[in-house]
Structures are given as structure tokens and as C-alpha cells.
Motif scaffolding. Structure first.
Motif, PDB file in Angstrom:
ATOM      1  N   ILE A  13       0.811  -6.010  -3.686  1.00 49.75           N
ATOM      2  CA  ILE A  13       0.309  -4.562  -3.768  1.00 49.75           C
ATOM      3  C   ILE A  13       1.712  -3.846  -4.233  1.00 49.75           C
ATOM      4  O   ILE A  13       1.716  -2.806  -5.226  1.00 49.75           O
ATOM      5  N   TRP A  14       2.719  -3.913  -3.537  1.00 48.26           N
ATOM      6  CA  TRP A  14       3.800  -3.158  -3.873  1.00 48.26           C
ATOM      7  C   TRP A  14       4.388  -3.426  -5.339  1.00 48.26           C
ATOM      8  O   TRP A  14       4.739  -2.357  -5.984  1.00 48.26           O
ATOM      9  N   LYS A  15       4.204  -4.833  -5.878  1.00 42.75           N
ATOM     10  CA  LYS A  15       4.503  -4.928  -7.180  1.00 42.75           C
ATOM     11  C   LYS A  15       3.646  -4.082  -8.233  1.00 42.75           C
ATOM     12  O   LYS A  15       4.035  -3.608  -9.315  1.00 42.75           O
ATOM     13  N   LYS A  16       2.374  -4.179  -7.914  1.00 40.14           N
ATOM     14  CA  LYS A  16       1.729  -3.264  -8.734  1.00 40.14           C
ATOM     15  C   LYS A  16       1.718  -1.830  -8.587  1.00 40.14           C
ATOM     16  O   LYS A  16       1.757  -1.249 -10.020  1.00 40.14           O
ATOM     17  N   VAL A  17       1.952  -1.413  -7.610  1.00 28.83           N
ATOM     18  CA  VAL A  17       2.301   0.146  -7.776  1.00 28.83           C
ATOM     19  C   VAL A  17       3.634   0.590  -8.430  1.00 28.83           C
ATOM     20  O   VAL A  17       3.735   1.588  -9.192  1.00 28.83           O
ATOM     21  N   ILE A  18       4.586  -0.338  -7.926  1.00 27.30           N
ATOM     22  CA  ILE A  18       5.841  -0.138  -8.958  1.00 27.30           C
ATOM     23  C   ILE A  18       5.664  -0.269 -10.386  1.00 27.30           C
ATOM     24  O   ILE A  18       6.439   0.637 -11.084  1.00 27.30           O
ATOM     25  N   SER A  19       5.126  -1.458 -10.764  1.00 29.77           N
ATOM     26  CA  SER A  19       5.007  -1.570 -12.163  1.00 29.77           C
ATOM     27  C   SER A  19       4.078  -0.524 -12.788  1.00 29.77           C
ATOM     28  O   SER A  19       4.650   0.019 -14.002  1.00 29.77           O
ATOM     29  N   THR A  20       3.058  -0.113 -12.100  1.00 23.55           N
ATOM     30  CA  THR A  20       2.372   1.063 -13.047  1.00 23.55           C
ATOM     31  C   THR A  20       3.247   2.327 -12.887  1.00 23.55           C
ATOM     32  O   THR A  20       3.232   2.990 -14.052  1.00 23.55           O
ATOM     33  N   ILE A  76       7.891   4.079   1.749  1.00 26.95           N
ATOM     34  CA  ILE A  76       6.744   2.854   2.057  1.00 26.95           C
ATOM     35  C   ILE A  76       6.583   3.140   3.760  1.00 26.95           C
ATOM     36  O   ILE A  76       7.470   3.330   4.556  1.00 26.95           O
ATOM     37  N   GLY A  77       5.374   3.445   4.202  1.00 26.48           N
ATOM     38  CA  GLY A  77       4.885   3.645   5.560  1.00 26.48           C
ATOM     39  C   GLY A  77       3.914   2.486   5.767  1.00 26.48           C
ATOM     40  O   GLY A  77       3.956   1.511   5.244  1.00 26.48           O
ATOM     41  N   GLY A  78       3.459   2.743   7.113  1.00 24.56           N
ATOM     42  CA  GLY A  78       2.639   1.591   7.920  1.00 24.56           C
ATOM     43  C   GLY A  78       1.337   1.410   7.084  1.00 24.56           C
ATOM     44  O   GLY A  78       0.854   0.271   7.336  1.00 24.56           O
ATOM     45  N   THR A  79       1.090   2.425   6.261  1.00 17.57           N
ATOM     46  CA  THR A  79      -0.493   2.193   5.520  1.00 17.57           C
ATOM     47  C   THR A  79      -0.359   2.545   4.168  1.00 17.57           C
ATOM     48  O   THR A  79      -1.433   2.745   3.647  1.00 17.57           O
ATOM     49  N   HIS A  80       0.630   2.843   3.433  1.00 14.54           N
ATOM     50  CA  HIS A  80       0.703   3.244   2.239  1.00 14.54           C
ATOM     51  C   HIS A  80       2.234   2.999   1.524  1.00 14.54           C
ATOM     52  O   HIS A  80       3.201   2.699   2.126  1.00 14.54           O
ATOM     53  N   ILE A  81       1.938   2.995   0.023  1.00 11.01           N
ATOM     54  CA  ILE A  81       3.203   2.883  -0.649  1.00 11.01           C
ATOM     55  C   ILE A  81       3.077   3.998  -1.613  1.00 11.01           C
ATOM     56  O   ILE A  81       2.064   4.174  -2.499  1.00 11.01           O
ATOM     57  N   THR A  82       4.360   4.829  -2.041  1.00 10.94           N
ATOM     58  CA  THR A  82       4.184   5.615  -3.167  1.00 10.94           C
ATOM     59  C   THR A  82       5.483   5.396  -3.854  1.00 10.94           C
ATOM     60  O   THR A  82       6.587   5.235  -3.248  1.00 10.94           O
ATOM     61  N   ALA A  83       5.267   5.317  -5.220  1.00 12.58           N
ATOM     62  CA  ALA A  83       6.386   4.874  -6.006  1.00 12.58           C
ATOM     63  C   ALA A  83       6.676   6.004  -7.158  1.00 12.58           C
ATOM     64  O   ALA A  83       5.502   6.761  -7.382  1.00 12.58           O
ATOM     65  N   ALA A  84       7.632   6.631  -7.521  1.00 18.83           N
ATOM     66  CA  ALA A  84       7.873   7.250  -8.795  1.00 18.83           C
ATOM     67  C   ALA A  84       9.274   6.983  -9.312  1.00 18.83           C
ATOM     68  O   ALA A  84      10.029   6.632  -8.692  1.00 18.83           O
ATOM     69  N   VAL A  85       9.260   7.342 -10.713  1.00 19.94           N
ATOM     70  CA  VAL A  85      10.539   7.075 -11.382  1.00 19.94           C
ATOM     71  C   VAL A  85      11.193   8.514 -11.241  1.00 19.94           C
ATOM     72  O   VAL A  85      10.913   9.668 -11.645  1.00 19.94           O
ATOM     73  N   SER A 141      -3.017   3.012  -0.844  1.00 17.29           N
ATOM     74  CA  SER A 141      -3.181   2.725   0.890  1.00 17.29           C
ATOM     75  C   SER A 141      -3.361   1.175   1.003  1.00 17.29           C
ATOM     76  O   SER A 141      -4.012   0.532  -0.046  1.00 17.29           O
ATOM     77  N   PHE A 142      -2.989   0.644   2.016  1.00 17.74           N
ATOM     78  CA  PHE A 142      -3.213  -0.701   2.163  1.00 17.74           C
ATOM     79  C   PHE A 142      -3.079  -1.117   3.714  1.00 17.74           C
ATOM     80  O   PHE A 142      -2.451  -0.403   4.402  1.00 17.74           O
TER      81      PHE A 142
END
Length: 299
Positions: A50-57, A11-20, A37-38
Motif C-alpha cells: 500500500i505504501w509503495k502504491k501511494v508513493i509511486s502515484t 504515516i499514521g495508525g490508519t493512513h499514509i499521505t505522500a507528497a513531493v 486509509s488502511f
């Protein structure tokens, strides 16, 4: 051997990246990498959605049903033990000051309150991940630096991160080291790049990518700004490299993608100092950060 899986978040100032992540093999599962990006200065509930959507995906794409924990690399200032955000006046997460991110995240995801959630400094996660990616670093002293919205750093001695003692700066941080009448991050960061460019010609740019495009298209002032940042970065880290006796410095973060514009000026200053240190640019800062975060769950 039973294989367990965890979610890694960068998690950064302009983005979130998630992976299993497969914790047994320390590998990212195919198709699980998801990023967005957000604007982190939006209201907290909008950011959390936004975090929820990325993590769930990410979980959905991984096809993994049993997730055993969440490991999050997060920029500071942040209370990594309690999960409370203390970021203030840094042009990011303006509505998160004093909030418990652990509780917010579990509530948003609908996970039980005792679900394992671990937070760690984003630069430390990056450094640990790079050590996992390059096993020869396990026998070395490594300084890792992240260049992005801010300036992050970590110091790793034979695989163990160091944030105290005489050989490293306080808390292992370099962003707040005194520099040119301010602090290092005023000059070595996206903010520093844009501020320097504006001082040269009065133009306000939206982000570092815009500045990079100008430089690649031959804008001499934009090129000059990146070259100066390379010099500033080298000047900031040289005392740290010497004090820590680092064998290897690894540079990552989004601005590392512009290394063709600043690495030469960085190396010139390093060579003038007569330091014998290996310098490298990470080929995938995000994957390194995700692996590094989950490695702390394994610890």
C-alpha cells in the motif's frame, strides 16, 4: 538556484499521505498529494505494498524524475536513527515490531540501499511544519499537540525542537504522562474517546469518525465524551505549558477536525489556570507534517 525535491510521508495508525516537496521553496508540488486509509495491523508485506502504491502515484503525478530523499513522520515508539519500529500493544502495526522500516521501504520501492531516508516523530514533524507555515512562530516558544490514534507532542523554541532538558518532559513526549491512574493517552486519543463512550452506554464503535457523527447528530453522550476529552487535554498540557513557558499551543491530528466539540471545554480549563497562551487549531495537519519532515532533510 538548483531546485531539489524530496518525498514527504505522513504515516499514521490508519493512513499514509505522500507528497513531493520542493525543498528550496518548502512547498508541496501540485497534484502530488496522495493518501490512502488502511489497516496497519495487516501483515507487513501487505502494508508495504500500500505504501509503495501511494508513493509511486505521488511521484508519477508530480512529473519529477529526480527525487533526492524520503522524509517520514512516524508514530512512536520508534528508533528514528536506525529506522527500527518498536510499536507494540497499541492497536497499530502489530506485525512491525523489531523490523527495519528503512530497509523494507527501500527494498519495496527498488531504491538503492544508500538512498537518503530520514525518520522523525510525527508530532515533531507537525510542529516544525506549523512553524514553517506561520513564520511569526519562529520567534516564539511553541507547543504542538497531535490528537489521533495516539497523543503526540513536541516543543519548539524559536524554530528548534526540544526533547531534553528541565523545561520539557522526557523525550518531549506527553502520551505516557501519569494521568487518572493510567497515562494521558488512555484518555486523550481515539482509543480514549471510544472507551469513554462505551463506559457510558455499552456501545462499541468502530472509529472516532463514527463517534463524531453521533455527536453532530445530537447524541448527548457522544458530545459529553468530546467535552471531557477537551478538559483532559487541558489538564495534561497545563503543567507542560507552564514549565516550557509556551507562547502558543497548536492542536492538530485527525481529532482536531472535531475541535468544535472539544475546544470550548479545553479553553475553559486553560482560562481557569490563568495561563496567557495563544491556542489555535491547525487548518491542515497533514501538509504541516509533510513540510516538517522534509525540513529535517534540509537541516
Amino acid at each position: 538556484m538548483n531546485t531539489s525535491h524530496a518525498i514527504g510521508l505522513d504515516i499514521g495508525g490508519t493512513h499514509i499521505t505522500a507528497a513531493v516537496i520542493n525543498k528550496t521553496e518548502m512547498k508541496v508540488l501540485d497534484f502530488s498529494l496522495c493518501k490512502e486509509s488502511f489497516d496497519s495491523n495487516m501483515p507487513a508485506d501487505q502494508v508495504m505494498n500500500i505504501w509503495k502504491k501511494v508513493i509511486s502515484t505521488s511521484i508519477e503525478n508530480s512529473k519529477i524524475k529526480d527525487i533526492t530523499g524520503i522524509a517520514i513522520c512516524m508514530p512512536g515508539p520508534f528508533d528514528y536513527k536506525t529506522g527500527i519500529c518498536w510499536i507494540k500493544d497499541q492497536s497499530k502495526y502489530e506485525h512491525f515490531y523489531g523490523l527495519n522500516i528503512r530497509e523494507l521501504l527501500l527494498e519495496t520501492l527498488g531504491f538503492p540501499s544508500d538512498f537518503p531516508v530520514l525518520f522523525e516523530n510525527d508530532a515533531v514533524c507537525f510542529g516544525k511544519g506549523e512553524v514553517f507555515k506561520q513564520q511569526e512562530n519562529l520567534s516564539k516558544k511553541v507547543m504542538a499537540v497531535t490528537l489521533g490514534t495516539g497523543l503526540g507532542a513536541c516543543f519548539i523554541d524559536k524554530g528548534t525542537s526540544m526533547d531534553s532538558g528541565n523545561s520539557v518532559p522526557a523525550d518531549g513526549e506527553i502520551y505516557n504522562l501519569p494521568y487518572k491512574g493510567g497515562i494521558a493517552e488512555d484518555y486523550v486519543s481515539a482509543r480514549g474517546l471510544l472507551s469513554h463512550y462505551k463506559s457510558l452506554n455499552g456501545r462499541d464503535l468502530n472509529n472516532g469518525l463514527e463517534l463524531y457523527s453521533l455527536a453532530k447528530n445530537g447524541d448527548q453522550q457522544a458530545i459529553q465524551v468530546f467535552e471531557r476529552m477537551g478538559e483532559d487535554l487541558a489538564t495534561v498540557v497545563i503543567p507542560c505549558i507552564k514549565n516550557f513557558a509556551a507562547d502558543h499551543i497548536i492542536i492538530g491530528g485527525k481529532i482536531a477536525n472535531a475541535s468544535d466539540l472539544f475546544l470550548s471545554s479545553f479553553n475553559k480549563i486553560i482560562q481557569k489556570s490563568d495561563l496567557k497562551v495563544e491556542v489555535s487549531i491547525s487548518n491542515d495537519s497533514e501538509i504541516a507534517a509533510l513540510l516538517g519532515a522534509v525540513s529535517f532533510l534540509c537541516d
